[in-house]
Design a protein around this motif. Structure first.
Motif, PDB file in Angstrom:
ATOM      1  N   UNK A   1      13.900   8.084  -9.678  1.00 53.39           N
ATOM      2  CA  UNK A   1      13.206   8.410  -8.433  1.00 53.39           C
ATOM      3  C   UNK A   1      12.895   7.149  -7.645  1.00 53.39           C
ATOM      4  N   UNK A   2      12.628   7.333  -6.356  1.00 51.35           N
ATOM      5  CA  UNK A   2      12.144   6.235  -5.517  1.00 51.35           C
ATOM      6  C   UNK A   2      10.620   6.237  -5.592  1.00 51.35           C
ATOM      7  N   UNK A   3      10.076   5.067  -5.878  1.00 49.46           N
ATOM      8  CA  UNK A   3       8.624   4.933  -6.016  1.00 49.46           C
ATOM      9  C   UNK A   3       8.074   4.241  -4.779  1.00 49.46           C
ATOM     10  N   UNK A   4       6.943   4.722  -4.310  1.00 46.02           N
ATOM     11  CA  UNK A   4       6.270   4.108  -3.172  1.00 46.02           C
ATOM     12  C   UNK A   4       4.845   3.746  -3.584  1.00 46.02           C
ATOM     13  N   UNK A   5       4.530   2.466  -3.491  1.00 49.81           N
ATOM     14  CA  UNK A   5       3.187   1.976  -3.820  1.00 49.81           C
ATOM     15  C   UNK A   5       2.590   1.360  -2.562  1.00 49.81           C
ATOM     16  N   UNK A   6       1.290   1.559  -2.349  1.00 50.42           N
ATOM     17  CA  UNK A   6       0.702   1.155  -1.080  1.00 50.42           C
ATOM     18  C   UNK A   6      -0.654   0.492  -1.251  1.00 50.42           C
ATOM     19  N   UNK A   7      -0.980  -0.348  -0.282  1.00 51.61           N
ATOM     20  CA  UNK A   7      -2.302  -0.969  -0.197  1.00 51.61           C
ATOM     21  C   UNK A   7      -2.701  -1.066   1.265  1.00 51.61           C
TER      22      UNK A   7
ATOM     23  N   UNK B   1      -7.666  -2.237  -0.655  1.00 50.91           N
ATOM     24  CA  UNK B   1      -7.777  -0.932  -1.291  1.00 50.91           C
ATOM     25  C   UNK B   1      -6.423  -0.529  -1.860  1.00 50.91           C
ATOM     26  N   UNK B   2      -6.459  -0.024  -3.095  1.00 52.10           N
ATOM     27  CA  UNK B   2      -5.209   0.393  -3.747  1.00 52.10           C
ATOM     28  C   UNK B   2      -5.526   1.556  -4.667  1.00 52.10           C
ATOM     29  N   UNK B   3      -4.747   2.602  -4.599  1.00 50.00           N
ATOM     30  CA  UNK B   3      -4.947   3.773  -5.446  1.00 50.00           C
ATOM     31  C   UNK B   3      -4.585   3.400  -6.886  1.00 50.00           C
ATOM     32  N   UNK B   4      -5.517   3.590  -7.829  1.00 47.77           N
ATOM     33  CA  UNK B   4      -5.244   3.148  -9.201  1.00 47.77           C
ATOM     34  C   UNK B   4      -4.280   4.034  -9.979  1.00 47.77           C
ATOM     35  N   UNK B   5      -4.005   5.256  -9.442  1.00 43.97           N
ATOM     36  CA  UNK B   5      -3.106   6.153 -10.154  1.00 43.97           C
ATOM     37  C   UNK B   5      -3.805   6.787 -11.361  1.00 43.97           C
ATOM     38  N   UNK B   6      -3.092   7.176 -12.423  1.00 38.58           N
ATOM     39  CA  UNK B   6      -1.690   6.810 -12.626  1.00 38.58           C
ATOM     40  C   UNK B   6      -0.717   7.608 -11.763  1.00 38.58           C
ATOM     41  N   UNK B   7       0.415   6.979 -11.487  1.00 40.63           N
ATOM     42  CA  UNK B   7       1.503   7.604 -10.756  1.00 40.63           C
ATOM     43  C   UNK B   7       2.658   7.779 -11.725  1.00 40.63           C
ATOM     44  N   UNK B   8       3.052   9.038 -11.936  1.00 41.84           N
ATOM     45  CA  UNK B   8       4.099   9.343 -12.903  1.00 41.84           C
ATOM     46  C   UNK B   8       5.287   9.966 -12.177  1.00 41.84           C
TER      47      UNK B   8
ATOM     48  N   UNK C   1       4.483  -0.065 -15.510  1.00 38.20           N
ATOM     49  CA  UNK C   1       3.572  -1.213 -15.539  1.00 38.20           C
ATOM     50  C   UNK C   1       2.468  -0.955 -14.516  1.00 38.20           C
ATOM     51  N   UNK C   2       1.560  -1.902 -14.401  1.00 39.00           N
ATOM     52  CA  UNK C   2       0.570  -1.867 -13.326  1.00 39.00           C
ATOM     53  C   UNK C   2       1.046  -2.795 -12.211  1.00 39.00           C
ATOM     54  N   UNK C   3       1.035  -2.291 -10.995  1.00 35.69           N
ATOM     55  CA  UNK C   3       1.494  -3.065  -9.839  1.00 35.69           C
ATOM     56  C   UNK C   3       0.279  -3.438  -8.991  1.00 35.69           C
TER      57      UNK C   3
ATOM     58  N   UNK D   1       1.820   2.649 -12.967  1.00 33.29           N
ATOM     59  CA  UNK D   1       3.050   3.419 -12.746  1.00 33.29           C
ATOM     60  C   UNK D   1       3.695   3.772 -14.068  1.00 33.29           C
ATOM     61  N   UNK D   2       4.071   5.041 -14.191  1.00 39.59           N
ATOM     62  CA  UNK D   2       4.761   5.524 -15.397  1.00 39.59           C
ATOM     63  C   UNK D   2       6.086   6.138 -14.970  1.00 39.59           C
ATOM     64  N   UNK D   3       7.180   5.615 -15.514  1.00 37.16           N
ATOM     65  CA  UNK D   3       8.507   6.172 -15.239  1.00 37.16           C
ATOM     66  C   UNK D   3       8.927   6.968 -16.466  1.00 37.16           C
ATOM     67  N   UNK D   4       9.089   8.259 -16.278  1.00 37.64           N
ATOM     68  CA  UNK D   4       9.430   9.135 -17.402  1.00 37.64           C
ATOM     69  C   UNK D   4      10.938   9.132 -17.630  1.00 37.64           C
ATOM     70  N   UNK D   5      11.392   8.861 -18.880  1.00 37.99           N
ATOM     71  CA  UNK D   5      12.838   8.866 -19.167  1.00 37.99           C
ATOM     72  C   UNK D   5      13.427  10.262 -18.992  1.00 37.99           C
TER      73      UNK D   5
END
Lengths: 113, 118
Positions: free
Chosen positions: A17-23, A5-12, A85-87, A109-113
């Motif tokens: 910032x520090x990003x945390x991705x989980x499964x 199981x993985x949350x599809x996001x999007x995560x912006x 990108x997609x992780x 995942x979206x990293x905003x400039x």
């Protein structure tokens, strides 16, 4: 229950910032754990590979595995727009042979400039 | 010096047609795979071959037939294409401790073939 199981996001998040991705996964027989990064219209690229509980660090990336709770994480420090990108998390049964990987659905995942 | 290559990159065809996708790896690996990624980006194993021998054959319609003429090549032939076959098909290869691998059984993916069935 899906195997991974993985949350599809999007995560912006903002740049830096520090990003945390989980499964989470359901089958305790899985023994090795991977994180892939996939840019739009490209093939998945392996970022991290772990086969035991604990942390593994590679540059700005840290992979964490907790086999007791069947939980895997990827942390990205000092996130950059190029990290957008997609992780995909992936799990496998053994470190050898011809096992196919079981993937999560991926987090966009979206990293905003 | 592409590691895993696929042809064609795009494939648009009519329902009912037969088509093939080709994959080649120059990493010296002896295991190759086909994965399917659907419109929701879900990536799922279809087949794996080890030394030209079929190892994994997931629940895939028998319209899909993989063929491995040698360790460096794995082709996928699809008969009687259906609308639901539209997806991106990825080839991958691996070999414990093989060229370019930092870890055992690290799987390297090709760029994908985007199949559209009309």
């Amino acid at each position: 229950q899906k195997e991974v199981e993985q949350d599809p996001g999007p995560l912006s998040v903002p740049e830096g910032a520090i990003v945390s991705l989980n499964c989470t996964y359901s089958n305790s027989a899985f023994q090795y754990f991977m994180w892939y990064r996939q840019y739009s219209r490209k093939g998945p690229e392996l970022l991290m590979y772990t086969y035991s509980s604990g942390n593994k660090e590679d540059g700005r990336f840290t992979a964490q595995v907790d086999k007791s709770s069947k939980y895997i994480s990827l942390f990205i420090r000092d996130s950059q727009p190029s990290d957008s990108a997609t992780y995909l998390c992936a799990v496998g049964y053994s470190g050898g042979g011809a096992d196919g990987l079981t993937f999560g659905k991926g987090t966009h995942l979206i990293i905003q400039p | 010096d592409t590691a895993v290559s696929q042809t064609p990159k795009y494939l648009v065809t009519q329902m009912g047609n037969d088509k093939s996708i080709k994959c080649e790896q120059n990493l010296g690996h002896d295991t190759m795979y086909w994965y399917k990624q659907d419109s929701k980006k879900f990536l799922k194993i279809m087949f794996s071959y080890n030394n030209k021998e079929l190892i994994i054959n997931e629940t895939v319609p028998n319209r899909f037939s993989p063929k491995s003429p040698d360790k460096a090549h794995l082709n996928l032939h699809i008969n009687s294409l259906e609308l639901g076959d539209s997806a991106v098909y990825f080839c991958a290869s691996s070999h414990p401790g093989g060229q370019g691998a930092r870890y055992g059984n690290e799987q390297f993916f090709g760029p994908g073939t985007r199949l559209t069935v009309l």
